[in-house]
Structures are given as structure tokens and as C-alpha cells.
Write a protein that holds these residues in place. Structure first.
Motif, short mmCIF file in Angstrom:
data_model
loop_
_atom_site.label_atom_id
_atom_site.label_comp_id
_atom_site.label_asym_id
_atom_site.label_seq_id
_atom_site.Cartn_x
_atom_site.Cartn_y
_atom_site.Cartn_z
N PRO A 244 0.80 -1.23 0.00
CA PRO A 244 0.00 0.00 0.00
C PRO A 244 0.83 1.28 0.00
CG PRO A 244 -0.84 -1.57 1.62
CD PRO A 244 0.49 -2.08 1.17
N LEU A 245 2.12 1.17 0.32
CA LEU A 245 3.00 2.34 0.36
C LEU A 245 3.80 2.49 -0.93
CD1 LEU A 245 4.46 1.72 3.94
CD2 LEU A 245 2.37 2.95 3.34
N SER A 246 3.58 1.59 -1.88
CA SER A 246 4.47 1.49 -3.04
C SER A 246 4.48 2.74 -3.90
CB SER A 246 4.09 0.27 -3.88
OG SER A 246 2.75 0.36 -4.35
N ALA A 247 3.36 3.42 -4.05
CA ALA A 247 3.33 4.62 -4.90
C ALA A 247 4.33 5.65 -4.39
CB ALA A 247 1.91 5.21 -4.94
N PHE A 248 4.32 5.90 -3.10
CA PHE A 248 5.23 6.89 -2.53
C PHE A 248 6.66 6.37 -2.47
CE2 PHE A 248 2.77 10.26 0.10
CZ PHE A 248 2.05 10.61 -1.03
N LEU A 249 6.82 5.10 -2.09
CA LEU A 249 8.17 4.55 -1.95
C LEU A 249 8.90 4.51 -3.29
CD1 LEU A 249 7.61 1.64 0.61
CD2 LEU A 249 8.60 3.91 1.04
N VAL A 250 8.21 4.09 -4.33
CA VAL A 250 8.84 4.01 -5.65
C VAL A 250 9.18 5.40 -6.17
CG1 VAL A 250 8.44 3.41 -8.08
CG2 VAL A 250 7.84 1.78 -6.27
N ASP A 251 8.23 6.33 -6.10
CA ASP A 251 8.46 7.69 -6.59
C ASP A 251 9.60 8.35 -5.82
OD1 ASP A 251 8.30 10.27 -7.62
OD2 ASP A 251 6.13 10.36 -7.53
N ALA A 252 9.57 8.25 -4.50
CA ALA A 252 10.60 8.89 -3.68
C ALA A 252 11.96 8.26 -3.91
CB ALA A 252 10.23 8.81 -2.21
N ALA A 253 12.03 6.92 -3.93
CA ALA A 253 13.32 6.24 -4.06
C ALA A 253 13.97 6.54 -5.41
CB ALA A 253 13.13 4.73 -3.88
N LEU A 254 13.20 6.45 -6.49
CA LEU A 254 13.78 6.66 -7.82
C LEU A 254 14.13 8.13 -8.04
CD1 LEU A 254 11.58 4.29 -10.01
CD2 LEU A 254 13.89 3.92 -9.12
N THR A 255 13.29 9.04 -7.57
CA THR A 255 13.58 10.46 -7.76
C THR A 255 14.80 10.88 -6.95
OG1 THR A 255 11.24 10.94 -8.13
CG2 THR A 255 12.65 12.80 -7.56
N LEU A 256 14.85 10.51 -5.69
CA LEU A 256 15.98 10.90 -4.86
C LEU A 256 17.26 10.19 -5.30
CD1 LEU A 256 14.30 10.99 -1.33
CD2 LEU A 256 14.71 12.88 -2.91
N GLY A 257 17.13 8.93 -5.74
CA GLY A 257 18.30 8.24 -6.28
C GLY A 257 18.85 8.93 -7.51
N THR A 258 17.97 9.39 -8.38
CA THR A 258 18.41 10.13 -9.57
C THR A 258 19.11 11.42 -9.18
OG1 THR A 258 16.58 9.21 -10.86
CG2 THR A 258 17.61 11.22 -11.71
N ARG A 259 18.57 12.12 -8.20
CA ARG A 259 19.20 13.36 -7.74
C ARG A 259 20.58 13.10 -7.13
NH1 ARG A 259 16.53 18.00 -7.01
NH2 ARG A 259 17.36 18.39 -4.91
N MET A 260 20.71 12.02 -6.41
CA MET A 260 22.01 11.68 -5.83
C MET A 260 23.03 11.38 -6.93
SD MET A 260 20.94 9.21 -2.65
CE MET A 260 19.89 9.82 -1.32
N LEU A 261 22.61 10.62 -7.95
CA LEU A 261 23.52 10.30 -9.05
C LEU A 261 23.97 11.56 -9.78
CD1 LEU A 261 21.81 7.09 -10.50
CD2 LEU A 261 23.95 7.22 -9.22
N ARG A 262 23.09 12.55 -9.82
CA ARG A 262 23.45 13.82 -10.46
C ARG A 262 24.22 14.75 -9.52
NH1 ARG A 262 17.49 15.13 -13.02
NH2 ARG A 262 17.57 13.64 -14.76
#
Length: 346
Positions: A244-262
Motif C-alpha cells: 500500500p505504500l508502493s506509490a510513494f516509496l517508488v516515486d521517492a526512491a527513484l527520484t531521490l536516487g536520480t538526484r544523488m547520481l546527479r
């Protein structure tokens, strides 16, 4: 006095009272915010165009604290977990309330979130559960408090996601042989979010504020700790509970991971989450909030349908669900206009 979770009618009456309490508290919070000029102003890193009061989530906090105190009386066997969760909730909400009035450093906020998580973890150990569940409670607190803060950016999104997850957990706990305090806490959280939502969706008259977004994350971590020991499915129960938390967890994890890589300052406010990109592209918030709600509603149904399956099938279903979420995230981000070109409104 018998626990209200023992019968549907008292639980329904309690939930209705929580809806009314949250609605009344939100009205008072809005008056306070307007009087104190406690407003979120539009800006490059925000997704709204109109100055809007913040801090409405304090009403949800009040509902949950009342519930925690009542449950500690009704369920003495779970009293330590309930009081520790309530204390952690109060700490996270207090830090958020202060931050809504004057900005605090990210380090100080994170330290207080860690203290709240440690309180919950210590209560888990005191209740006789293993160190793995205690460590999971600490980690869940740190992750969910901050994820709900990151994802609280458009009208109705954070509160509706909290309501859907909480109600799903309440149904899951009710299906077990003895739901205990988790049933009442889950439905109370869902009811409090529903009492707040008319003031925040489809056009926000008040925002949750850090006091509310952080409290929602803490409350969900608290529910996970209460629910996990009841599922008796080993590691697979975490895959089940995270659906039930997947919408937020996926969006947050991938977005923040992308920002870290940049090598960007990922902890600072931004408008790069998939929901923000989508809202900016279409110029409206309600369709995005409703689409996220549909996703999470389907995730709740998947959680309930797969509960009795073998652990391998549960983990496979959860992995497939998250992969589908990642695919949707990539599509929404790829088709969005760059930040600053368009601005959605709240």
C-alpha cells in the motif's frame, strides 16, 4: 470497558467521531494559521500558485494521540508499544510544528526522527519481539517520516495516500484471529485523514504542513510494527505490508536516487518527483491525486488477495508491482516539461 475493536459498531462509531474531531481541528488550525500568517507562498520549488495556510495536520495528530491513550487503557498487553508510538508521534509532530513556524536544520529534524524511531524500537524489544523487528521499526520511522514529507506537494496527495494505506491495514488486521490495537489505530488514522481531506482536496484551503506529513509517516511506521508480528509469514510479511505504500516509496526512491547520481542536494525542496512532473504538465492536481489513489487502492486489494499465499508468490507479486511502478515513474518523468516551464496550482 471492552475494546472497541471487538465489535464493528463501536469501531464505526469511534471512526466517525475521529472524522468529526479531525474536521473540527482542521477548521481551528486554519483559523490559527491565517491569524499568525502561517502561509506557504508560491515559488520555483513549489507546486501551487496561491499563498495557502499550513499546519492542518495538527488535527490528525490530536486524533491519533487520543486514540493511543484510549488504546493503552483497552489493551494493557500492548501498552508499551502504544505509548512509545504516541511519544514518537508527539516528538515528530512537535519538530514539524516548530519547523512550520520557523525553519529548522535538516540535521536537527533527522536527529529527532531518529529518537522517535529508537523509542519505537526499544518498545518492540520490551514487548518481547526480536531485534530484527526493532531495527525494522527504526528504519521504517526514518524512511516513512521523510518520504511523506518529500511527497506532500500537491492537493490531497499525502492525506489520501495515508488514508488508503491505513484503511487497508485495518482490513488486514481485522481479517486475522486477533487484530488488537492495530485495528483501531489503523481505522482511526484513516478516519482522521478523511476528516482532513475536504479542506485539502480538490483545492487546498490548508496544507498538512511538516507537522502533518511527518506525523503520517510515523503513524504508518507504528502500524507496520504492530501488524508485522501478526502475519506469521517471515520476511514475506514486509513485502506484503509495503504494497500500500508502493506509490510513494517508488516515486521517492527513484527520484531521490536520480538526484544523488546527479550530485544534486537531494534533501532540498524540488519539483522533480513524478507526481510533480505530471501535475505540472497537465496544470491540475486532482487527476494526479486520484490516479495515485487508484494505484494504492489496487495495491491494497493485492495485499489482501495475496495474504494467504506462499511466501514466494507474495514476494514475486510485490516485486512485479514495484517494477510496474518504476515503469510508470519513468514514463511520467520522461514526458514532463522541465521545472519552471509550467506551474500547477494548489
Amino acid at each position: 470497558m471492552a475494546p472497541i475493536a471487538a465489535s464493528p459498531m463501536p469501531l464505526l462509531a469511534w471512526s466517525c467521531a475521529q472524522v468529526a474531531l479531525a474536521a473540527a481541528g482542521t477548521c481551528l488550525a486554519r483559523r490559527y494559521a491565517l491569524r499568525r500568517r502561517l502561509l506557504d507562498h508560491p515559488g520555483e520549488r513549489r507546486s501551487h500558485r496561491v499563498a495557502t495556510p499550513r499546519g492542518g495536520g495538527v488535527a490528525i495528530v490530536a486524533c491519533l494521540l487520543v486514540t493511543a491513550l484510549a488504546l493503552s487503557w483497552w489493551y494493557p498487553g500492548e501498552r508499551m508499544l502504544l505509548l512509545a508510538g504516541g511519544a514518537g508521534l508527539l516528538l515528530v509532530a512537535a519538530v514539524g510544528w516548530i519547523d512550520d513556524h520557523r525553519a529548522l536544520s535538516a540535521g536537527l529534524r533527522l536527529a529527532m526522527h531518529a529518537v522517535a524511531g529508537l523509542l519505537l524500537g526499544a518498545a518492540v524489544l520490551h514487548a518481547g519481539h526480536g531485534p530484527l523487528l526493532a531495527a525494522s521499526g527504526v528504519l521504517a520511522t526514518l524512511v516513512l517520516v521523510n518520504v511523506w514529507n518529500f511527497m506532500d506537494g500537491i492537493d490531497g496527495l499525502a492525506a489520501s495516500q495515508g488514508a488508503i494505506a491505513a484503511i487497508g491495514y485495518g482490513v488486514l488486521a481485522s481479517a486475522g484471529p486477533e487484530g488488537g490495537a492495530a485495528v483501531v489505530l489503523a481505522f482511526s488514522l484513516g478516519a482522521a485523514c478523511l476528516g482532513f481531506l475536504p479542506f485539502n482536496f480538490p483545492r487546498a484551503a490548508i496544507f498538512l504542513g511538516d507537522v502533518g506529513s511527518g506525523a503520517l509517516g510515523l503513524a504508518l511506521a507504528w502500524l507496520l510494527v504492530l501488524l508485522a508480528p501478526r502475519l506469521e509469514q517471515g520476511p514475506a510479511h514486509w513485502a506484503l505490508l509495503l504494497l500500500p505504500l508502493s506509490a510513494f516509496l517508488v516515486d521517492a526512491a527513484l527520484t531521490l536516487g536520480t538526484r544523488m547520481l546527479r550530485r544534486e542536494a537531494w534533501w532540498r525542496p524540488h519539483v522533480q518527483h513524478a507526481y510533480q512532473c505530471w501535475a505540472r504538465r497537465i496544470g491540475r492536481h486532482p487527476p494526479v491525486t486520484l490516479a495515485y489513489a487508484a494505484w494504492s487502492g489496487a495495491a491494497v486489494l493485492t495485499m489482501l488477495a495475496t495474504r494467504g499465499l506462499d511466501a514466494r508468490y507474495i514476494i514475486a507479486a510485490a516485486a512485479a508491482w514495484c517494477l510496474a511502478g518504476g515503469w510508470a515513474w519513468a514514463i511520467l518523468r520522461a514526458g514532463a516539461s522541465p521545472p519552471g516551464k509550467e506551474q500547477a496550482h494548489e
